[in-house]
Scaffold this motif. Structure first.
Motif, PDB file in Angstrom:
ATOM      1  N   GLU A  30     -11.878  -7.200   1.183  1.00  0.00           N
ATOM      2  CA  GLU A  30     -12.305  -5.710   1.109  1.00  0.00           C
ATOM      3  C   GLU A  30     -11.353  -4.988   0.159  1.00  0.00           C
ATOM      4  O   GLU A  30     -11.891  -4.304  -0.679  1.00  0.00           O
ATOM      5  CB  GLU A  30     -12.262  -5.185   2.694  1.00  0.00           C
ATOM      6  N   GLN A  31     -10.047  -5.284   0.284  1.00  0.00           N
ATOM      7  CA  GLN A  31      -9.311  -4.591  -0.687  1.00  0.00           C
ATOM      8  C   GLN A  31      -9.708  -4.963  -2.445  1.00  0.00           C
ATOM      9  O   GLN A  31      -9.452  -4.288  -3.221  1.00  0.00           O
ATOM     10  CB  GLN A  31      -7.584  -4.900  -0.488  1.00  0.00           C
ATOM     11  N   THR A  32     -10.066  -6.208  -2.698  1.00  0.00           N
ATOM     12  CA  THR A  32     -10.206  -6.833  -3.963  1.00  0.00           C
ATOM     13  C   THR A  32     -11.955  -6.072  -4.100  1.00  0.00           C
ATOM     14  O   THR A  32     -12.166  -5.611  -5.240  1.00  0.00           O
ATOM     15  CB  THR A  32     -10.521  -8.110  -3.893  1.00  0.00           C
ATOM     16  N   ARG A  33     -12.602  -5.986  -3.199  1.00  0.00           N
ATOM     17  CA  ARG A  33     -14.064  -5.538  -3.428  1.00  0.00           C
ATOM     18  C   ARG A  33     -14.116  -4.210  -3.661  1.00  0.00           C
ATOM     19  O   ARG A  33     -15.191  -3.631  -4.790  1.00  0.00           O
ATOM     20  CB  ARG A  33     -14.806  -6.271  -2.223  1.00  0.00           C
ATOM     21  N   LEU A  34     -13.643  -3.418  -2.949  1.00  0.00           N
ATOM     22  CA  LEU A  34     -13.701  -1.950  -2.823  1.00  0.00           C
ATOM     23  C   LEU A  34     -12.977  -1.275  -4.069  1.00  0.00           C
ATOM     24  O   LEU A  34     -12.282  -1.651  -4.414  1.00  0.00           O
ATOM     25  CB  LEU A  34     -13.331  -1.333  -1.551  1.00  0.00           C
ATOM     26  N   THR A  35     -13.625  -0.203  -4.619  1.00  0.00           N
ATOM     27  CA  THR A  35     -12.849   0.739  -5.534  1.00  0.00           C
ATOM     28  C   THR A  35     -12.572   2.040  -5.063  1.00  0.00           C
ATOM     29  O   THR A  35     -13.012   2.370  -3.794  1.00  0.00           O
ATOM     30  CB  THR A  35     -13.611   0.764  -6.794  1.00  0.00           C
ATOM     31  N   ILE A  36     -12.089   2.829  -6.002  1.00  0.00           N
ATOM     32  CA  ILE A  36     -11.701   4.232  -5.557  1.00  0.00           C
ATOM     33  C   ILE A  36     -13.070   5.049  -5.311  1.00  0.00           C
ATOM     34  O   ILE A  36     -13.167   5.921  -4.691  1.00  0.00           O
ATOM     35  CB  ILE A  36     -10.981   5.032  -6.835  1.00  0.00           C
ATOM     36  N   MET A  37     -14.114   4.475  -5.868  1.00  0.00           N
ATOM     37  CA  MET A  37     -15.634   4.955  -5.544  1.00  0.00           C
ATOM     38  C   MET A  37     -15.824   4.892  -3.910  1.00  0.00           C
ATOM     39  O   MET A  37     -16.732   5.837  -3.599  1.00  0.00           O
ATOM     40  CB  MET A  37     -16.520   4.401  -6.336  1.00  0.00           C
ATOM     41  N   ASP A  38     -15.300   4.223  -3.416  1.00  0.00           N
ATOM     42  CA  ASP A  38     -15.538   3.805  -1.948  1.00  0.00           C
ATOM     43  C   ASP A  38     -14.760   4.732  -0.947  1.00  0.00           C
ATOM     44  O   ASP A  38     -14.882   4.617   0.143  1.00  0.00           O
ATOM     45  CB  ASP A  38     -15.487   2.497  -1.531  1.00  0.00           C
ATOM     46  N   ALA A  39     -13.531   5.386  -1.563  1.00  0.00           N
ATOM     47  CA  ALA A  39     -12.541   5.987  -0.680  1.00  0.00           C
ATOM     48  C   ALA A  39     -13.207   7.354  -0.366  1.00  0.00           C
ATOM     49  O   ALA A  39     -14.139   7.896  -0.680  1.00  0.00           O
ATOM     50  CB  ALA A  39     -11.511   6.416  -1.614  1.00  0.00           C
ATOM     51  N   GLY A  40     -12.472   7.620   0.941  1.00  0.00           N
ATOM     52  CA  GLY A  40     -13.258   8.836   1.880  1.00  0.00           C
ATOM     53  C   GLY A  40     -11.908   9.734   2.315  1.00  0.00           C
ATOM     54  O   GLY A  40     -10.877   9.105   2.104  1.00  0.00           O
ATOM     55  N   VAL A  41     -12.143  10.616   2.706  1.00  0.00           N
ATOM     56  CA  VAL A  41     -11.176  11.603   3.163  1.00  0.00           C
ATOM     57  C   VAL A  41     -10.342  10.866   4.453  1.00  0.00           C
ATOM     58  O   VAL A  41     -11.082  10.397   5.428  1.00  0.00           O
ATOM     59  CB  VAL A  41     -11.967  12.902   3.536  1.00  0.00           C
ATOM     60  N   GLY A  42      -9.154  10.980   4.438  1.00  0.00           N
ATOM     61  CA  GLY A  42      -8.353  10.413   5.545  1.00  0.00           C
ATOM     62  C   GLY A  42      -8.233   8.834   5.108  1.00  0.00           C
ATOM     63  O   GLY A  42      -7.489   8.180   5.875  1.00  0.00           O
ATOM     64  N   ASP A  43      -8.582   8.241   3.834  1.00  0.00           N
ATOM     65  CA  ASP A  43      -8.379   6.962   3.765  1.00  0.00           C
ATOM     66  C   ASP A  43      -6.806   6.922   2.945  1.00  0.00           C
ATOM     67  O   ASP A  43      -6.497   7.866   2.504  1.00  0.00           O
ATOM     68  CB  ASP A  43      -9.411   6.493   2.924  1.00  0.00           C
ATOM     69  N   PHE A  44      -6.403   5.633   2.946  1.00  0.00           N
ATOM     70  CA  PHE A  44      -5.287   5.523   2.156  1.00  0.00           C
ATOM     71  C   PHE A  44      -5.441   4.420   0.815  1.00  0.00           C
ATOM     72  O   PHE A  44      -6.188   3.565   1.245  1.00  0.00           O
ATOM     73  CB  PHE A  44      -3.995   4.827   3.102  1.00  0.00           C
ATOM     74  N   PHE A  45      -4.734   4.729   0.108  1.00  0.00           N
ATOM     75  CA  PHE A  45      -4.673   3.662  -1.106  1.00  0.00           C
ATOM     76  C   PHE A  45      -3.530   3.670  -1.891  1.00  0.00           C
ATOM     77  O   PHE A  45      -2.661   4.565  -1.764  1.00  0.00           O
ATOM     78  CB  PHE A  45      -5.781   3.905  -2.149  1.00  0.00           C
ATOM     79  N   SER A  46      -3.423   2.419  -2.568  1.00  0.00           N
ATOM     80  CA  SER A  46      -1.983   2.193  -3.287  1.00  0.00           C
ATOM     81  C   SER A  46      -2.237   2.512  -4.688  1.00  0.00           C
ATOM     82  O   SER A  46      -3.205   2.005  -5.128  1.00  0.00           O
ATOM     83  CB  SER A  46      -1.264   1.107  -2.914  1.00  0.00           C
ATOM     84  N   CYS A  47      -1.222   2.794  -5.550  1.00  0.00           N
ATOM     85  CA  CYS A  47      -1.101   2.846  -6.954  1.00  0.00           C
ATOM     86  C   CYS A  47       0.109   3.151  -7.526  1.00  0.00           C
ATOM     87  O   CYS A  47       0.776   4.094  -6.862  1.00  0.00           O
ATOM     88  CB  CYS A  47      -2.090   3.992  -7.597  1.00  0.00           C
ATOM     89  N   PHE A  48       0.451   2.297  -8.377  1.00  0.00           N
ATOM     90  CA  PHE A  48       1.693   2.274  -9.262  1.00  0.00           C
ATOM     91  C   PHE A  48       2.784   2.263  -8.297  1.00  0.00           C
ATOM     92  O   PHE A  48       3.877   2.814  -8.239  1.00  0.00           O
ATOM     93  CB  PHE A  48       1.808   3.360  -9.959  1.00  0.00           C
ATOM     94  N   GLY A  49       2.610   1.417  -6.891  1.00  0.00           N
ATOM     95  CA  GLY A  49       3.523   1.150  -6.272  1.00  0.00           C
ATOM     96  C   GLY A  49       3.772   2.325  -5.165  1.00  0.00           C
ATOM     97  O   GLY A  49       4.781   2.261  -4.082  1.00  0.00           O
ATOM     98  N   SER A  50       3.040   3.127  -5.202  1.00  0.00           N
ATOM     99  CA  SER A  50       3.092   4.392  -4.091  1.00  0.00           C
ATOM    100  C   SER A  50       1.709   4.330  -3.390  1.00  0.00           C
ATOM    101  O   SER A  50       0.764   3.683  -3.609  1.00  0.00           O
ATOM    102  CB  SER A  50       3.215   5.833  -4.763  1.00  0.00           C
ATOM    103  N   THR A  51       1.918   4.886  -2.229  1.00  0.00           N
ATOM    104  CA  THR A  51       0.761   4.948  -1.155  1.00  0.00           C
ATOM    105  C   THR A  51       0.429   6.617  -0.973  1.00  0.00           C
ATOM    106  O   THR A  51       1.239   7.285  -0.882  1.00  0.00           O
ATOM    107  CB  THR A  51       1.110   4.554   0.416  1.00  0.00           C
ATOM    108  N   TYR A  52      -0.959   6.495  -0.940  1.00  0.00           N
ATOM    109  CA  TYR A  52      -1.676   7.988  -1.097  1.00  0.00           C
ATOM    110  C   TYR A  52      -2.448   8.128   0.207  1.00  0.00           C
ATOM    111  O   TYR A  52      -3.138   7.254   0.508  1.00  0.00           O
ATOM    112  CB  TYR A  52      -2.294   8.169  -2.409  1.00  0.00           C
ATOM    113  N   PHE A  53      -2.474   9.323   0.614  1.00  0.00           N
ATOM    114  CA  PHE A  53      -3.403   9.846   1.599  1.00  0.00           C
ATOM    115  C   PHE A  53      -4.124  10.627   0.945  1.00  0.00           C
ATOM    116  O   PHE A  53      -3.759  11.605   0.645  1.00  0.00           O
ATOM    117  CB  PHE A  53      -2.611  10.351   2.905  1.00  0.00           C
ATOM    118  N   ILE A  54      -5.677  10.349   1.330  1.00  0.00           N
ATOM    119  CA  ILE A  54      -6.451  11.371   0.655  1.00  0.00           C
ATOM    120  C   ILE A  54      -7.019  12.514   1.409  1.00  0.00           C
ATOM    121  O   ILE A  54      -7.458  12.502   2.853  1.00  0.00           O
ATOM    122  CB  ILE A  54      -7.991  10.716   0.565  1.00  0.00           C
TER     123      ILE A  54
END
Length: 212
Positions: A30-54
């Motif tokens: 799922e992590q490989t298949r999904l992109t930022i377009m699939d993200a919703g409020v309350g989701d978490f993602f990583s970028c540049f070694g940091s973790t973000y909460f939307i």
């Protein structure tokens, strides 16, 4: 001793981290298949070694110059909390032939901008800069005129009118955007520096439980 605001930020981030339960973490597939377009409020993602909460997802929709007609071009803005630092930042994504993602690096003011002759500029110069497709200099970097367009910004069910002036520095791979927000008979200007992000660098890691 940490301040009350620092303690509040720490408590908020700690509370969010606790929601990252194993059963909420997405599979590798799922992590490989999904992109930022699939993200919703309350989701978490990583970028540049940091973790973000939307925290929020809002949109800009292109409009005609008098805002009477809406176009089919959108920019989606994600307001995110960095769990490591407590800083609130913004990611944006759009489809322009392909998925394009950017991250806001800084917000600045007209007093830090000049033309390429070193002369100060302000909001009264924008129309001429666009007409001449002129350059803007910020922090020693020169940004070339790229585009200008009207948009309707949607947040919490409300709509605001904003006019975008976009400049690009190909050498440093950065963008400078001047946003002219309409507030009755007055305008408010917000100026941002951002940079592109390779979409694959954004990994959606967990479906959260929404805002705490």
């Amino acid at each position: 001793m940490i301040s009350v605001s620092e303690q509040k930020s720490f408590d908020q981030r700690f509370s969010l981290i606790r929601t990252l339960a194993p059963d909420k973490v997405l599979s590798r597939e799922e992590q490989t298949r999904l992109t930022i377009m699939d993200a919703g409020v309350g989701d978490f993602f990583s970028c540049f070694g940091s973790t973000y909460f939307i925290q929020e997802i809002n949109t800009y929709q292109e409009a005609s110059e008098d805002y009477s007609k809406l176009m089919d071009y959108f920019v989606t803005e994600l307001t995110c909390l960095c769990l490591e630092t407590g800083a609130v930042g913004h990611f944006e994504w759009e489809i322009d032939d392909e998925l394009e993602v950017s991250i806001t690096l800084d917000q600045t003011k007209f007093k830090r901008l000049t033309d390429d002759q070193g002369e100060p500029i302000d909001e009264d110069d924008l129309d001429q800069i666009v007409a001449d497709e002129d350059r803007i200099v910020y922090a020693g970097e020169t940004f070339e005129y790229d585009d200008d367009w009207a948009a309707v910004y949607r947040r919490d069910g409300k709509e605001e009118q904003v006019y975008m002036y976009e400049f690009v520095n190909d050498r440093a791979s950065m963008f400078l955007t001047i946003e002219e927000w309409q507030d009755g008979d007055k305008e408010e200007y917000r100026i941002y520096i951002s940079k592109p992000v390779t979409p694959a660098e954004v990994t959606l890691i967990s479906r959260g439980e929404g805002e705490p």
